[in-house]
Design a protein around this motif. Sequence first.
Motif, PDB file in Angstrom:
ATOM      1  N   VAL A 167      55.911  32.148  24.012  1.00 38.24           N
ATOM      2  CA  VAL A 167      56.899  33.232  24.071  1.00 38.24           C
ATOM      3  C   VAL A 167      56.600  34.135  25.269  1.00 38.24           C
ATOM      4  CG1 VAL A 167      57.743  35.297  22.875  1.00 38.24           C
ATOM      5  CG2 VAL A 167      57.344  33.171  21.599  1.00 38.24           C
ATOM      6  N   ASP A 168      57.651  34.508  26.014  1.00 40.36           N
ATOM      7  CA  ASP A 168      57.472  35.358  27.190  1.00 40.36           C
ATOM      8  C   ASP A 168      57.586  36.836  26.853  1.00 40.36           C
ATOM      9  OD1 ASP A 168      57.289  33.160  29.026  1.00 40.36           O
ATOM     10  OD2 ASP A 168      59.454  32.915  28.822  1.00 40.36           O
ATOM     11  N   VAL A 169      58.577  37.168  26.062  1.00 43.86           N
ATOM     12  CA  VAL A 169      58.849  38.569  25.739  1.00 43.86           C
ATOM     13  C   VAL A 169      59.214  38.661  24.266  1.00 43.86           C
ATOM     14  CG1 VAL A 169      60.209  40.619  26.290  1.00 43.86           C
ATOM     15  CG2 VAL A 169      59.737  38.916  28.063  1.00 43.86           C
ATOM     16  N   LEU A 170      58.711  39.703  23.632  1.00 42.32           N
ATOM     17  CA  LEU A 170      58.865  39.861  22.188  1.00 42.32           C
ATOM     18  C   LEU A 170      59.473  41.215  21.853  1.00 42.32           C
ATOM     19  CD1 LEU A 170      58.003  39.066  19.174  1.00 42.32           C
ATOM     20  CD2 LEU A 170      55.900  40.359  19.673  1.00 42.32           C
ATOM     21  N   SER A 171      60.499  41.205  21.001  1.00 43.61           N
ATOM     22  CA  SER A 171      60.932  42.441  20.361  1.00 43.61           C
ATOM     23  C   SER A 171      60.086  42.581  19.103  1.00 43.61           C
ATOM     24  CB  SER A 171      62.417  42.369  19.979  1.00 43.61           C
ATOM     25  OG  SER A 171      63.226  42.292  21.118  1.00 43.61           O
ATOM     26  N   PHE A 172      59.216  43.577  19.125  1.00 41.87           N
ATOM     27  CA  PHE A 172      58.250  43.752  18.056  1.00 41.87           C
ATOM     28  C   PHE A 172      58.769  44.824  17.101  1.00 41.87           C
ATOM     29  CE2 PHE A 172      54.618  45.902  16.176  1.00 41.87           C
ATOM     30  CZ  PHE A 172      53.754  44.879  15.841  1.00 41.87           C
ATOM     31  N   GLY A 173      59.129  44.407  15.909  1.00 44.30           N
ATOM     32  CA  GLY A 173      59.724  45.334  14.960  1.00 44.30           C
ATOM     33  C   GLY A 173      58.696  46.047  14.108  1.00 44.30           C
TER      34      GLY A 173
END
Lengths: 340, 340, 340, 340
Positions: free
Chosen positions: A194-200
């Motif tokens: 994964v390159d970029v993560l939306s971390f909730g």
Amino acid sequence: MLFYSDNNATVCPELLAAIHDANAGPTLGYGDDRWTEALDAAFGAFFGTEVRAFVVSTGTAANALALATLVPPYGAVYVHDEAHVVRDECGAPEFFSGGLRLVSLGGAGAMLDAPTLARALDATPPSVHTVQPAAVSITQATELGRVYRPEAVAALTQLAHARGLHVHMDGARLANALVALDCEPADITWKAGVDVLSFGATKNGALAAEAVVFFRSELVRDFELRRKRAGHLLSKSRYASAQLLAYVTTGAWRRNAAHANAAAREIAAHCEATLLEPVEANEVFVRIGEPAKAALRAQGFGFYDWGAAGSGEARFVASWDQDPAATAALCRALAATATT
Amino acid sequence: MLFYSDNNATVCPELLAAIHDANAGPTLGYGDDRWTEALDAAFGAFFGTEVRAFVVSTGTAANALALATLVPPYGAVYVHDEAHVVRDECGAPEFFSGGLRLVSLGGAGAMLDAPTLARALDATPPSVHTVQPAAVSITQATELGRVYRPEAVAALTQLAHARGLHVHMDGARLANALVALDCEPADITWKAGVDVLSFGATKNGALAAEAVVFFRSELVRDFELRRKRAGHLLSKSRYASAQLLAYVTTGAWRRNAAHANAAAREIAAHCEATLLEPVEANEVFVRIGEPAKAALRAQGFGFYDWGAAGSGEARFVASWDQDPAATAALCRALAATATT
Amino acid sequence: MLFYSDNNATVCPELLAAIHDANAGPTLGYGDDRWTEALDAAFGAFFGTEVRAFVVSTGTAANALALATLVPPYGAVYVHDEAHVVRDECGAPEFFSGGLRLVSLGGAGAMLDAPTLARALDATPPSVHTVQPAAVSITQATELGRVYRPEAVAALTQLAHARGLHVHMDGARLANALVALDCEPADITWKAGVDVLSFGATKNGALAAEAVVFFRSELVRDFELRRKRAGHLLSKSRYASAQLLAYVTTGAWRRNAAHANAAAREIAAHCEATLLEPVEANEVFVRIGEPAKAALRAQGFGFYDWGAAGSGEARFVASWDQDPAATAALCRALAATATT
Amino acid sequence: MLFYSDNNATVCPELLAAIHDANAGPTLGYGDDRWTEALDAAFGAFFGTEVRAFVVSTGTAANALALATLVPPYGAVYVHDEAHVVRDECGAPEFFSGGLRLVSLGGAGAMLDAPTLARALDATPPSVHTVQPAAVSITQATELGRVYRPEAVAALTQLAHARGLHVHMDGARLANALVALDCEPADITWKAGVDVLSFGATKNGALAAEAVVFFRSELVRDFELRRKRAGHLLSKSRYASAQLLAYVTTGAWRRNAAHANAAAREIAAHCEATLLEPVEANEVFVRIGEPAKAALRAQGFGFYDWGAAGSGEARFVASWDQDPAATAALCRALAATATT
């Protein structure tokens, strides 16, 4: 007794305490504070690698800013048809990017799979005449409560990278997935490609705090300018950042997600025959019929319809603070429904 | 001893208490909660007229969403050259609207005046060839700490309305202006012809809570879709809404602004000879020379440069929680500077 | 012997003559000329009703400007998956509108049908959370060379209007459809419920001239500002307008389309067993195998592959000026292929 | 006797002949034709260096596509307040780029100068809070008919490049400037530091043909995707490309511009006392009073008002095909006005 969504939940004590601690006196605005400046290191420790982490206040903002930073206006982003970016963000990715296109694909459990993605990519040769493949976005846990195993993520990211696409993960419920898999945060994110993560964090105990986490610093590009331009740079960033720090350092993420997942498993155990999907995280999808749904609502249970009108399907989401008594009551009610 | 900006301040007790009160148990997300549903009535009472009030988390979002709702992509918005929308929002109005144009005008104290506006409008006849006048945006209190009198607002809004333009007010420091004028909220807003207001609370004691207030309901149009699409619909809206309710109903807005304004007046009283602008709200602009600025910084005072590099100008902003001791120390230091 | 596309064709004599006639002396620019000013009346006569007609230079501009005028940035436009707006315009509708979404549907012959559309609309209830249904766009003749009958158009438009959607028709090959149906222009456009039409002339004999035709003047809205803003208001509009006038008043549209359609029918008659679609307009789609395609290319025939790589499918498009000898040669070659 | 604008003019014989020559038979669409493929070489020869040249149909498209390719959505483009991109394109640069900002500066003769630009750049330090300097755009000849000398262009481009900005030239009337300066095309473009040029031909004899010329190939970036996406890739590109080829290879550009410039000089010679600007290209700006303007119009002269309403100012533009009798008549009328 609300099972509509995990956004019905309250703020957990650890994060509320963090807000209080951050309120001790004046500090610089717009992120030049010690809480915000500590995010990179804290998330780096959490993921076991160097990262750049940026705080925003909603998951929609996290997703749309991440995608707009990754792809050009004429980029195509491959997603599952059930994805939040497709169904629940009012076109935010299109707006933030200046008109990218979401290309919706199928797949059981709201999961993309590599062969389906490969077919879709094969059908779009390089050309000035159409939007150009630019990224893949997957959701962990998925919108149907399923969880990608590390190797499933890796299969997608290998294909995507081989074709020159970036990979974004919508981790609105990442904690629930981590608990379900009992793995390290790294395993389903950067180690899986994964390159970029939306971390909730908001669904799992925060007030309004999400992070965009870049595992490859060269992809950060103009993210900060885009965030400011979208009104998502908080002047008093410290309060959101302090929540995120507490979230990843106190273990709140794990305790909260474990509670929610356990509640969902408990519910699932009482309606196995009607499950539409295996219950892996904190969501339960059932087909119990409209009369049974009406009966549950009459007993005070709140939840959303699922599927087409009249399908008899329903979704129950368990929260980090789900009252065990409410869960137990729902279990009894569902069991009674099944035996009717 | 920070005098950089009022966004350096903490969250005030009344609003922190409101967050706690709102944390009592589960409730529906995305604004279907009793706090958010109470906003229209609470702001209606505050302003003494029917309004529609929408919560967002930043002032930039409030301004840009308001303008994008009011004007088409090819619309021109007339603003003062010092306006926050021009200088400090990284082009958010352009982004949210799909490319509107900010037409910057001059005016003492960062205030627009009707004759200047009239000349600018006269120079842009209706035509398919250029951007079309669509709105005026003024800031209250202004970016130079000045305050529009009700009749000054009315002169602008009458001209704007006569020419078919809507009027937006950036009220990031509205409370400071209200305290300065000792008038009713209605007097400088809808009674003076303002159509839509960005109502600030963050600088004056909130954690991250602003409202967009429409005084004419027909102008709301598609605001809610635009807010969602921009990632500014908070899933746990209750926490921001609860702050806003406390802000307008407990008198916190007035107490907080009164404290800040008083501190600014006190500072101004100790550097009258160097003031660049009359001090009407909570900001003080001075020309004291670079050596004096360096000396103040060496004593631990934090503040921003103002004007061109080397101009010797500085800005001091007093916050709702400005420590009286810090204010007094600054006063002494400034007085010493003046007598050097 | 090019059968790639009807855009390979030349400019027909009637339209070239019109360009010459328009070149007689100076005239005002930007459409304030007698040719452009005559468009409304000429198209009104052509369609047998009052219309507003605007000239642009490409079909992509016509489609994207029409859609951007009809729908808001968060609007969903329902289209067939094969539509030119989906596959061949590099996201122009998304760009012009500020991020609308094209929702792709299936249907034989690249034709939408009302039941499919109804199901798609049923799945998108009004909500602030997702893009909102705003328009339907159909192509006449379709991208697979099929032709909507008037009653098929009417079934779609009645459904669309009942749901509050506008209807756009991409008429890049409208003349071919009209000749195929042997009906009046009104029958498949406004009488069948179409609101706005992209009227193509370039493929059928013009140099670079298309019209956007509004059958409901209240939908014109800000079209002219959007056209100028997109760089599609021609300073020397007369030359494009003169072509359109000649096209609709001299019968060139019918003669040209009749020639192309006849050539396509002739080709189809020589490869009936391999046809993928009934040949109704000027396009022929066949599955003849990769070896046969290679053989044809070796004989000097130019045409595009169709379908997936290696599918053995091909597309032949006949133009208004298709050399009968080339058509006859292709017929012979295809017949020989079939008997191999 | 039209002196409104050079877009009132006809198409010149050399270019009309080129259209005819290009109409000889079928060819591939979308620029895969021998005329379009010859543009790079032809423009390379014209400018004496390697270039990439792309055809579009309007000057607004050329300018907006060039700027959108050069700058990010949050980029600031420094321009003169009189620039066509500011006053006459309905916000096309903002639209194409997704919201860039045009920062308008002053300067005599509608010319930017380096000290003014330097002051403007000094006032915008790097920051996430505001739009970021990205490009400078100058017009040659200017909107007031003035001509930048090579050294004036170089002074601007050196400053711009030193600050990291790209330089765009709007050459809608480049030919008029070249004739006025009697210099090589290279001298006022790439040799003087221009990066990208909007090369106009329409005003000077073409039907609808402009080129975007990149002097640095690495800046081409995604221009072709943006052009297609904006509906500016002509399907029958050959007709526009053939015009451009004829324009730069037959000397038409020079003959046409020389005629227009000479007519303007002749006009100027008859109204020297009223000139607002030195006449260097093909435009004449005068202050003759409203009565004189009315008198000229009564004699059949068409021209635009200039300046503020009632200023008595007027603009006369001479075209490549300006009838010498009309020019002579205007000269007499102006001379008569002067002696009244």
